[in-house]
Design a protein around this motif. Structure first.
Motif, PDB file in Angstrom:
ATOM      1  N   SER A  11      17.721  -2.179   1.423  1.00 23.86           N
ATOM      2  CA  SER A  11      16.536  -2.144   0.660  1.00 23.86           C
ATOM      3  C   SER A  11      15.240  -3.110   1.279  1.00 23.86           C
ATOM      4  N   LYS A 237       1.874   0.749  -1.385  1.00 26.31           N
ATOM      5  CA  LYS A 237       3.062   1.549  -1.351  1.00 26.31           C
ATOM      6  C   LYS A 237       4.250   0.544  -0.953  1.00 26.31           C
ATOM      7  N   ASN A 238       4.033  -0.499  -0.436  1.00 31.68           N
ATOM      8  CA  ASN A 238       5.382  -1.380  -0.115  1.00 31.68           C
ATOM      9  C   ASN A 238       5.863  -2.078  -1.221  1.00 31.68           C
ATOM     10  N   ASN A 240       5.611  -0.774  -4.223  1.00 32.37           N
ATOM     11  CA  ASN A 240       5.997   0.184  -5.167  1.00 32.37           C
ATOM     12  C   ASN A 240       7.416   0.433  -4.693  1.00 32.37           C
ATOM     13  N   SER A 241       7.777   0.413  -3.289  1.00 32.58           N
ATOM     14  CA  SER A 241       9.044   0.795  -2.759  1.00 32.58           C
ATOM     15  C   SER A 241       9.920  -0.151  -2.555  1.00 32.58           C
TER      16      SER A 241
END
Length: 247
Positions: A11, A237-238, A240-241
């Motif tokens: 992850s 984006k990072n 959120n992921s």
């Protein structure tokens, strides 16, 4: 730390550094100032520019740099009392002076050394609100290259307010891609990062500051706003992921 190691292989972890992270790192030539001390430091170093700011604006800078900067910026759009580009260029040079001198004791360097493998495969993504390049110093020492946007071989380092080593392009030699809007005080141009040791040399050849957000509440970008937004979009984006976010 145990939780981080458990998720690391599968992850993404985003680690966000703010101004406080650079204050007691150890091993640096000088600790960068916090916001409350920033105006005083700039005034002492740049006596002919920051040191000449007085009156209501200076009074606002002292307790709250962001408030003083906002007042300076919007008043100057009308009165043209100060050279905003010159003041921001001084800030570029100011932040470029901070260096790591002892990598064995510096906390950034120790952190990067410990997690180098995960930084390289981007299981750990670094983000910073800071303008100086102490994280870059630590990356280069550990034989890592900072990747500021997009995919590349090295460690992802998202500097969402810009950086003193983000050099505007297209000012000399027939370069393209630059437009200038004086009324909005915005310069749209490509930016290219340089090695922290090359900042002074790069800015000796151009008359404007690095692509850094103005240090005020809304963090307005007048140099390469599209480039800074691209980094901010990648940051979102990072985030959120991410499985874990560490601030």
């Amino acid at each position: 730390m145990i939780k981080i190691l458990l998720v690391m292989n599968s992850s993404k972890i985003v680690v966000i550094f703010g101004a406080g992270a650079s204050v007691e790192l150890g091993g640096v030539n000088k600790n960068p100032p916090l916001g409350r001390d920033f105006f005083k430091e700039l005034s002492l170093v740049y006596t002919e520019s920051w040191g000449k700011i007085s009156g209501e604006i200076a009074e606002n800078f002292i307790p709250d740099f962001e408030k003083g900067m906002e007042l300076l910026y919007y008043q100057d759009l009308e009165k043209r009392q100060y050279n905003i580009a010159g003041l921001l260029r001084d800030m570029t040079m100011f932040f470029s002076k901070y260096k790591i001198e002892n990598f064995e004791t510096n906390l950034y360097a120790k952190f990067i050394k410990k997690f180098k493998k995960y930084l390289y495969d981007k299981s750990i993504v670094l983000a910073s609100l800071n303008y100086e390049c102490l994280i870059e110093n630590a990356l280069y020492y550990n034989e890592m290259i900072p990747v500021y946007c997009g995919d590349g071989e090295g460690s992802k380092l998202l500097k969402i307010h810009g950086s003193c080593n983000f050099v505007p392009q297209g000012f000399y030699g027939g370069g393209t891609g630059m437009t200038l809007n004086i009324d909005l005080a915005t310069i749209n141009c490509p930016i290219k990062s340089c090695h922290p040791n090359d900042i002074e040399n790069q800015f000796n050849n151009i008359p404007i500051p690095a692509a850094m957000s103005i240090y005020m509440a809304n963090k307005k970008n007048i140099i390469a706003p599209a480039g800074i937004k691209e980094i901010q979009d990648e940051f979102k984006k990072n985030i959120n992921s991410a499985k874990i976010i560490i601030i």
